[in-house]
Write a protein that holds these residues in place. Structure first.
Motif, PDB file in Angstrom:
ATOM      1  N   SER A  72       7.852   4.790  -0.519  1.00 46.46           N
ATOM      2  CA  SER A  72       8.023   3.693   0.431  1.00 46.46           C
ATOM      3  C   SER A  72       8.738   2.513  -0.194  1.00 46.46           C
ATOM      4  O   SER A  72       9.633   1.917   0.405  1.00 46.46           O
ATOM      5  CB  SER A  72       6.654   3.252   0.950  1.00 46.46           C
ATOM      6  OG  SER A  72       6.758   2.075   1.721  1.00 46.46           O
ATOM      7  N   GLU A  73       8.343   2.166  -1.399  1.00 47.74           N
ATOM      8  CA  GLU A  73       8.924   0.976  -2.032  1.00 47.74           C
ATOM      9  C   GLU A  73       8.817   1.077  -3.544  1.00 47.74           C
ATOM     10  O   GLU A  73       7.861   1.647  -4.075  1.00 47.74           O
ATOM     11  CB  GLU A  73       8.198  -0.282  -1.536  1.00 47.74           C
ATOM     12  CG  GLU A  73       8.840  -1.587  -1.965  1.00 47.74           C
ATOM     13  CD  GLU A  73       8.186  -2.803  -1.342  1.00 47.74           C
ATOM     14  OE1 GLU A  73       8.465  -3.929  -1.801  1.00 47.74           O
ATOM     15  OE2 GLU A  73       7.384  -2.632  -0.402  1.00 47.74           O
ATOM     16  N   GLN A  75       9.058  -1.437  -7.015  1.00 45.40           N
ATOM     17  CA  GLN A  75       9.126  -2.801  -7.547  1.00 45.40           C
ATOM     18  C   GLN A  75       9.826  -2.729  -8.913  1.00 45.40           C
ATOM     19  O   GLN A  75       9.411  -1.971  -9.782  1.00 45.40           O
ATOM     20  CB  GLN A  75       7.736  -3.400  -7.690  1.00 45.40           C
ATOM     21  CG  GLN A  75       7.730  -4.813  -8.265  1.00 45.40           C
ATOM     22  CD  GLN A  75       6.326  -5.331  -8.513  1.00 45.40           C
ATOM     23  OE1 GLN A  75       5.358  -4.808  -7.966  1.00 45.40           O
ATOM     24  NE2 GLN A  75       6.208  -6.360  -9.340  1.00 45.40           N
ATOM     25  N   ASP A  87       5.081   2.369  -4.388  1.00 40.68           N
ATOM     26  CA  ASP A  87       4.243   2.496  -3.196  1.00 40.68           C
ATOM     27  C   ASP A  87       4.560   3.849  -2.568  1.00 40.68           C
ATOM     28  O   ASP A  87       5.724   4.148  -2.269  1.00 40.68           O
ATOM     29  CB  ASP A  87       4.544   1.382  -2.190  1.00 40.68           C
ATOM     30  CG  ASP A  87       3.884   0.072  -2.578  1.00 40.68           C
ATOM     31  OD1 ASP A  87       3.167   0.036  -3.599  1.00 40.68           O
ATOM     32  OD2 ASP A  87       4.085  -0.922  -1.856  1.00 40.68           O
TER      33      ASP A  87
END
Length: 208
Positions: A72-73, A75, A87
């Motif tokens: 999803s993501e 960082q 994520d």
């Protein structure tokens, strides 16, 4: 493409715990979704780098958990070099998901042989498809792209079952005339300033 990732559960969270993980060559991650409890995981940094090389959106988690997940993501650190956290969303391979995929241009634009420059305006688009059929990238053919023309998102070659979310009229690439040539044409078009004839000129002015 689906990468197989070895995941271990982590009991400790917080800044100190994540620093220790990274020192040991691991990347912290959290798995959530489908109404189940969040799982705090640790993933080998080497496998995260492989994930990046393959541009994979879907992963198969093994080890302490056995799940299919969608990235999803991510960082990143301040320099955009290292992934600090992931994520992950639990998914069923048959369910529809919305993801962003890269665009790959194929061929050589005809306009570049006509003196133009190929400008790539867009490098990725949003699509909807089943989680188990996410393409690594989408291809657009630019061989017939002439000077002054463009290709749009609607020109992308979509695999069966893939739906485009990005507006179809969004420009992906175009061929334009080099700015130097445009500037030269503009300068060439500037002639001498027209002669100004004042009103009321002639003999009457001489007599005044």
């Amino acid at each position: 493409m689906t990468d197989v990732i070895q995941a271990t559960k982590r009991d400790s969270t917080g800044t100190a715990a994540t620093i220790r993980l990274r020192r040991n060559g691991l990347v912290p991650a959290v798995l959530y979704g489908h109404g189940e409890a969040n799982e705090h995981l640790a993933i080998p940094a080497t496998q995260v780098k492989s994930l990046l090389r393959h541009h994979s959106k879907m992963i198969k988690l093994t080890g302490d958990v056995d799940e299919n997940a969608l990235v999803s993501e991510m960082q990143w650190d301040a320099l955009g070099i290292e992934v600090l956290h992931l994520d992950l969303i639990r998914v069923n391979l048959k369910e529809k998901v919305e993801v962003t995929v890269a665009i790959e241009t194929h061929g050589e634009a005809a306009g570049t042989r006509e003196g133009g420059i190929l400008i790539e305006n867009l490098h990725e688009v949003d699509i909807r498809c089943s989680a188990g059929a996410i393409p690594e990238n989408l291809v657009v053919d630019i061989n017939d792209l002439h000077l002054g023309q463009n290709v749009t998102a609607s020109d992308l070659q979509l695999p069966e079952g893939v739906e485009l979310i990005t507006p179809g009229d969004t420009v992906i690439a175009h061929v334009e005339t080099p700015r130097e040539e445009v500037a030269e044409e503009t300068e060439d078009g500037l002639g001498a300033e027209p002669e100004v004839i004042s009103k009321g000129g002639g003999e009457e002015d001489d007599e005044a």
